[in-house]
Motif scaffolding. Structure first.
Motif, PDB file in Angstrom:
ATOM      1  N   LEU A 353      55.312  27.203   9.152  1.00 21.13           N
ATOM      2  CA  LEU A 353      53.928  27.662   9.067  1.00 21.13           C
ATOM      3  C   LEU A 353      53.382  27.309   7.697  1.00 21.13           C
ATOM      4  CD1 LEU A 353      54.222  31.247  10.596  1.00 21.13           C
ATOM      5  CD2 LEU A 353      53.328  29.205  11.736  1.00 21.13           C
ATOM      6  N   LYS A 354      52.147  26.880   7.652  1.00 20.82           N
ATOM      7  CA  LYS A 354      51.497  26.601   6.383  1.00 20.82           C
ATOM      8  C   LYS A 354      50.808  27.877   5.913  1.00 20.82           C
ATOM      9  CE  LYS A 354      48.230  23.495   4.155  1.00 20.82           C
ATOM     10  NZ  LYS A 354      47.128  22.537   4.361  1.00 20.82           N
ATOM     11  N   VAL A 355      51.283  28.425   4.802  1.00 20.38           N
ATOM     12  CA  VAL A 355      50.778  29.711   4.321  1.00 20.38           C
ATOM     13  C   VAL A 355      50.499  29.621   2.824  1.00 20.38           C
ATOM     14  CG1 VAL A 355      51.993  31.057   6.070  1.00 20.38           C
ATOM     15  CG2 VAL A 355      53.120  30.572   3.884  1.00 20.38           C
ATOM     16  N   ARG A 356      49.726  30.599   2.336  1.00 24.80           N
ATOM     17  CA  ARG A 356      49.474  30.694   0.899  1.00 24.80           C
ATOM     18  C   ARG A 356      50.401  31.742   0.283  1.00 24.80           C
ATOM     19  NH1 ARG A 356      44.475  28.714  -1.408  1.00 24.80           N
ATOM     20  NH2 ARG A 356      43.159  27.722   0.174  1.00 24.80           N
ATOM     21  N   VAL A 357      50.858  31.430  -0.922  1.00 28.67           N
ATOM     22  CA  VAL A 357      51.696  32.350  -1.686  1.00 28.67           C
ATOM     23  C   VAL A 357      51.183  32.368  -3.118  1.00 28.67           C
ATOM     24  CG1 VAL A 357      53.730  31.907  -0.263  1.00 28.67           C
ATOM     25  CG2 VAL A 357      53.340  30.541  -2.329  1.00 28.67           C
ATOM     26  N   PRO A 358      51.563  33.383  -3.906  1.00 30.80           N
ATOM     27  CA  PRO A 358      51.188  33.341  -5.322  1.00 30.80           C
ATOM     28  C   PRO A 358      51.806  32.118  -6.000  1.00 30.80           C
ATOM     29  CG  PRO A 358      51.898  35.555  -4.702  1.00 30.80           C
ATOM     30  CD  PRO A 358      52.229  34.655  -3.555  1.00 30.80           C
ATOM     31  N   CYS A 359      50.990  31.339  -6.689  1.00 26.31           N
ATOM     32  CA  CYS A 359      51.535  30.191  -7.434  1.00 26.31           C
ATOM     33  C   CYS A 359      52.551  30.665  -8.460  1.00 26.31           C
ATOM     34  CB  CYS A 359      50.405  29.432  -8.146  1.00 26.31           C
ATOM     35  SG  CYS A 359      49.134  28.787  -7.051  1.00 26.31           S
ATOM     36  N   GLU A 360      52.248  31.780  -9.097  1.00 25.46           N
ATOM     37  CA  GLU A 360      53.140  32.355 -10.092  1.00 25.46           C
ATOM     38  C   GLU A 360      54.142  33.287  -9.400  1.00 25.46           C
ATOM     39  OE1 GLU A 360      49.282  31.070 -11.521  1.00 25.46           O
ATOM     40  OE2 GLU A 360      49.860  32.570 -10.040  1.00 25.46           O
ATOM     41  N   THR A 361      54.905  32.709  -8.470  1.00 15.97           N
ATOM     42  CA  THR A 361      55.754  33.500  -7.587  1.00 15.97           C
ATOM     43  C   THR A 361      56.770  34.348  -8.338  1.00 15.97           C
ATOM     44  OG1 THR A 361      55.562  31.745  -5.945  1.00 15.97           O
ATOM     45  CG2 THR A 361      57.249  33.400  -5.569  1.00 15.97           C
ATOM     46  N   LEU A 362      57.457  33.753  -9.306  1.00 10.71           N
ATOM     47  CA  LEU A 362      58.506  34.480 -10.004  1.00 10.71           C
ATOM     48  C   LEU A 362      57.944  35.700 -10.722  1.00 10.71           C
ATOM     49  CD1 LEU A 362      61.462  34.642 -10.743  1.00 10.71           C
ATOM     50  CD2 LEU A 362      60.996  33.159 -12.710  1.00 10.71           C
TER      51      LEU A 362
END
Length: 407
Positions: A353-362
């Motif tokens: 699935l193509k989804v959005r996540v926080p770019c600053e994940t860590l």
């Protein structure tokens, strides 16, 4: 007579010196430059030999892949950004003269192209030809993420990136793979600390550090700096998508849906809230289970999925220095607040699935679960266990009918 002899000798010496000088120039231009890939071609508008070197390396690379019928297209953000400003002019005169070399001659250590995996096979002949042309090359491979979790197939590796180096310039070739939903995926470029980084000491890569997911672009054949090359038909849209397509390292413990969890948590910025969200979910077969808070403060929606699966939507509120979402304890009316450092959104692929996540994940994960987030926690209390939770008061009793709704 003696005077004439001196003049003749002087003339012969001068002629000999001139011939030797011309030989040196010829040797440098046609032998050393071909060996090292630094031919100073007469590119219109080229301001220096270094500019010409970049153009020359790109030209030789395009000749290489053309001789093996491999379709590639330009995805270099810096060059596409320049092209986008002149896209109408370039479209209207695809074969027109270039007054100056201003795209491929921009100061760069590398130029980025892409190819689709299904349009070619990594032939040995290509690399042999590349070596004969003076290129050095490097292949980056890694496990196929589509087979992750399948023990009998998870060892299969696929090519993710190729780097062709000539003189002081490198061509970064990104391999895209098609995914369901008409979008493309590329893997990360992880260089080995010593050998690989000496080969290509990249300071910044747009299509390397993280995997990414992109809409499949429509291509346009144009002439740029007297070179025929394919580019995304709408460079601005492609560039906008690349700025949101970096995906941080897979921080999920299973790199998949957590099998023992019955909750699915989604986040939405409150600015994107729409009043028809509840009827839309109900129409899709997800009845509302509870609604806590209100649009102005700590809004939270929960929908009932199939079986025991629950879908929770938390709304995020932006402050000057941080972002937060709220939580409500139904039986007491107590409010809680979860603080996160400011983050932006990036596209990624998760379970196809193509989804959005926080770019600053860590940073996001560490804010919520602490620096030891990799260590599984057997007991978890949503009101006290998160590292970023704060007590936020109590809802007034006269508002409970509106801010604590359970169905």
């Amino acid at each position: 007579m003696q005077k004439i002899n001196k003049n003749v000798v002087l003339a012969l010496l001068s002629l000999t010196s001139l011939v030797f000088l011309l030989f040196q120039l010829y040797y440098y231009k046609f032998y050393l430059s071909q060996k090292n890939g630094a031919v100073f071609s007469k590119v219109r508008g080229s301001q220096s030999g270094q500019d010409s070197t970049r153009w020359h390396v790109v030209r030789k690379f395009l000749g290489l892949i053309s001789s093996h019928n491999i379709p590639v297209y330009l995805i270099d953000p810096l060059i596409l950004g320049l092209v986008d400003k002149d896209i109408e002019q370039i479209r209207s005169s695809p074969d027109g003269p270039s007054p100056e070399c201003k795209y491929f001659c921009a100061p760069r250590d590398f130029t980025t192209f892409a190819l689709l995996d299904k349009t070619w096979k990594p032939e040995v002949g290509l690399f042999r030809t590349a070596e004969k042309m003076g290129f050095q090359w490097l292949k980056i491979i890694n496990k196929d993420p589509r087979l992750d979790g399948m023990d009998d197939l998870s060892g299969i590796e696929i090519p993710l990136h190729y780097i062709f180096k000539l003189a002081s310039h490198a061509i970064h070739l990104v391999v895209f793979y098609e995914r369901s939903g008409n979008y493309l995926w590329h893997g990360p470029l992880r260089l080995k600390q010593h050998m690989d980084r000496k080969f290509v000491p990249f300071r910044k890569l747009h299509f390397g550090r993280y995997p990414g997911a992109y809409e499949k672009p429509e291509l346009l054949l144009v002439s740029i700096d007297d070179l025929k090359v394919q580019i995304p038909k709408n460079p601005s849209s492609f560039l906008e998508e690349t700025s949101h397509s970096r995906f941080l390292e897979c921080w999920y413990r299973q790199c998949n849906v957590i099998p023992h969890s019955k909750d699915v948590d989604l986040g939405v910025f409150i600015r994107d809230y729409k009043a028809d969200i509840i009827p839309a979910f109900q129409k899709a077969g997800l009845p509302l289970k509870h609604k806590f808070g209100k649009v102005e403060d700590s809004l939270e929606l929960s929908f009932q999925g199939e079986g025991d699966v629950k879908l929770d939507i938390f709304f995020f509120y932006e402050e000057d220095d941080y972002i937060w979402n709220g939580g409500t304890q139904a039986k007491s009316g107590k409010k809680f607040k979860y603080l996160f450092p400011k983050f932006t959104l990036c596209w990624t692929e998760f379970v196809e699935l193509k989804v959005r996540v926080p770019c600053e994940t860590l940073q996001y994960v560490e804010a919520n679960y602490g620096p030891d987030w990799k260590v599984p926690v057997k007991t978890w209390d949503w009101k006290s266990s998160p590292s970023n939770v704060q007590y936020n008061g109590v809802w007034p009793v006269d508002e409970w009918d509106d801010v604590i709704q359970i169905y």
